[in-house]
Write a protein that holds these residues in place. Structure first.
Motif, mmCIF file in Angstrom:
data_model
loop_
_atom_site.group_PDB
_atom_site.id
_atom_site.type_symbol
_atom_site.label_atom_id
_atom_site.label_comp_id
_atom_site.label_asym_id
_atom_site.label_seq_id
_atom_site.Cartn_x
_atom_site.Cartn_y
_atom_site.Cartn_z
ATOM 1 N N GLY A 262 0.814 -1.208 0.000
ATOM 2 C CA GLY A 262 0.000 0.000 0.000
ATOM 3 C C GLY A 262 0.847 1.257 0.000
ATOM 4 N N ALA A 263 1.827 1.315 0.908
ATOM 5 C CA ALA A 263 2.722 2.471 0.978
ATOM 6 C C ALA A 263 3.555 2.575 -0.297
ATOM 7 N N ALA A 264 4.005 1.435 -0.831
ATOM 8 C CA ALA A 264 4.776 1.449 -2.067
ATOM 9 C C ALA A 264 3.929 1.960 -3.229
ATOM 10 N N ALA A 265 2.665 1.586 -3.253
ATOM 11 C CA ALA A 265 1.763 2.056 -4.307
ATOM 12 C C ALA A 265 1.576 3.564 -4.234
ATOM 13 N N ARG A 266 1.459 4.079 -3.031
ATOM 14 C CA ARG A 266 1.319 5.531 -2.890
ATOM 15 C C ARG A 266 2.589 6.242 -3.336
ATOM 16 N N LEU A 267 3.739 5.654 -3.035
ATOM 17 C CA LEU A 267 5.002 6.233 -3.481
ATOM 18 C C LEU A 267 5.066 6.239 -5.010
ATOM 19 N N GLY A 268 4.642 5.145 -5.644
ATOM 20 C CA GLY A 268 4.621 5.095 -7.101
ATOM 21 C C GLY A 268 3.720 6.150 -7.693
ATOM 22 N N ALA A 269 2.543 6.359 -7.080
ATOM 23 C CA ALA A 269 1.592 7.340 -7.601
ATOM 24 C C ALA A 269 2.130 8.763 -7.487
ATOM 25 N N GLU A 270 3.033 9.001 -6.539
ATOM 26 C CA GLU A 270 3.623 10.333 -6.396
ATOM 27 C C GLU A 270 4.591 10.651 -7.536
#
Length: 329
Positions: A262-270
């Protein structure tokens, strides 16, 4: 008239020839690490790695660029504009075989390819018989993996099914969603993005994982050594401690992505024009595992040898020699 691809090859050859005369001018001087990455999961891994405070203090800060296609990367790495990059493994081998002094540090992405189809059945590649399949990047990894596996399945392109090629995954997606293709071969995170977009249009595509098909048809593990990190040799020679630190940070980043999707996905979206749920779906469907270049070498050589049967240009000639692989972390 020289066509676009031939012109790009000539430009790349000219840049490579220049390196033989003036190798790596300005590359290893001054503070800071200049890195690059394609969009997708390799970007998430490298972004996370470069956030490591110990690495940042050691190298004096870093700059991370996004490259959109292999031609842009070749220009940057051959012209010494970047020192280190995440890249598909065949692009790394191609650069090395064409005389660019790069070293493979690791492989960390082990399978992103899949087939989406609009209609059942899709339990195996044999079910693509009689269909029109869209594939991005003719002669590149998605194309060669598909054709290699089709041959293993006993299917002949042109006789049993039709392949049409597109210049990018975005074009393949557009044609698939417009229902002008029966099926499409796509890497992550485009697979997940397409499946989500298709659902919003009332299309419920079926999905076939090509890593599982590779395992079924070859007897090998369901893992394709698709992407990793390379550096310029001049950087390794000038700052071996930087390379050791990057290697450690990438290993920790891969473990973090797997443990915190989840946190990695948010980092990717940034850092990319895709929403977090797309990255989270892509992480769930991709095998992420850190192996040093030496650890990955047997799998890489088997993979390269298989696909080079279809196109020796895939890796720019023969298998890379010992100097291609980082000797130690």
């Amino acid at each position: 008239m020289i066509d676009r691809r031939r012109r790009q090859l000539l430009q790349f050859a000219a840049a490579t020839a220049s390196l033989a005369v003036l190798p790596g001018i300005g590359l290893a001087t001054g503070p800071g690490l200049r890195a690059a990455t394609p969009l997708g999961l390799p970007q998430v891994i490298l972004v996370r790695a470069l956030q490591d405070e110990r690495l940042d203090a050691l190298v004096g800060g870093s700059e991370l660029r996004d490259w959109r296609d292999p031609d842009q990367l070749r220009a940057w790495i051959a012209g010494s504009e970047v020192q280190l990059t995440a890249t598909p493994t065949n692009v790394a081998a191609n650069l090395y075989n064409r005389g660019v002094p790069v070293v493979l540090m690791n492989v960390n992405v082990w399978g992103t390819l899949g087939v989406l189809a609009r209609e059942a059945p899709l339990s195996g590649l044999a079910d693509l018989a009689g269909r029109q399949v869209g594939v991005p990047w003719r002669g590149d990894m998605p194309d060669l993996v598909l054709r290699y596996l089709l041959a293993r399945e006993g299917l002949e392109v042109g006789r049993d099914l039709r392949i049409t090629y597109q210049a990018s995954p975005f074009e393949t997606v557009q044609l698939f969603l417009a229902q002008r293709l029966d099926a499409a071969v796509l890497p992550e995170p485009m697979r997940t993005a397409t499946r989500r977009q298709a659902g919003s249009l009332g299309i419920e595509p079926l999905e076939l994982d090509l890593q599982q098909e590779w395992a079924r048809l070859t007897g090998d593990a369901p893992a394709l050594p698709q992407a990793g990190v390379i550096c310029r040799r001049e950087l390794l020679e000038a700052h071996p401690e930087w390379i050791a630190a990057v290697q450690a940070a990438v290993g920790e980043a891969v473990a973090w992505v797997n443990a915190n999707p989840g946190a990695a996905a948010r980092l990717g979206a940034e850092h990319a024009p895709l929403p977090a749920p797309v990255f989270e779906g892509a992480i769930a469907r991709t095998r992420l595992e850190m192996r040093t270049a030496q650890e990955a070498r047997p799998a890489l050589e088997a993979f390269f040898s298989a696909l080079a049967e279809l196109s020796s240009g895939f890796i720019g000639g023969g298998l890379p020699d010992d100097a291609f692989y980082l000797d130690k972390a």
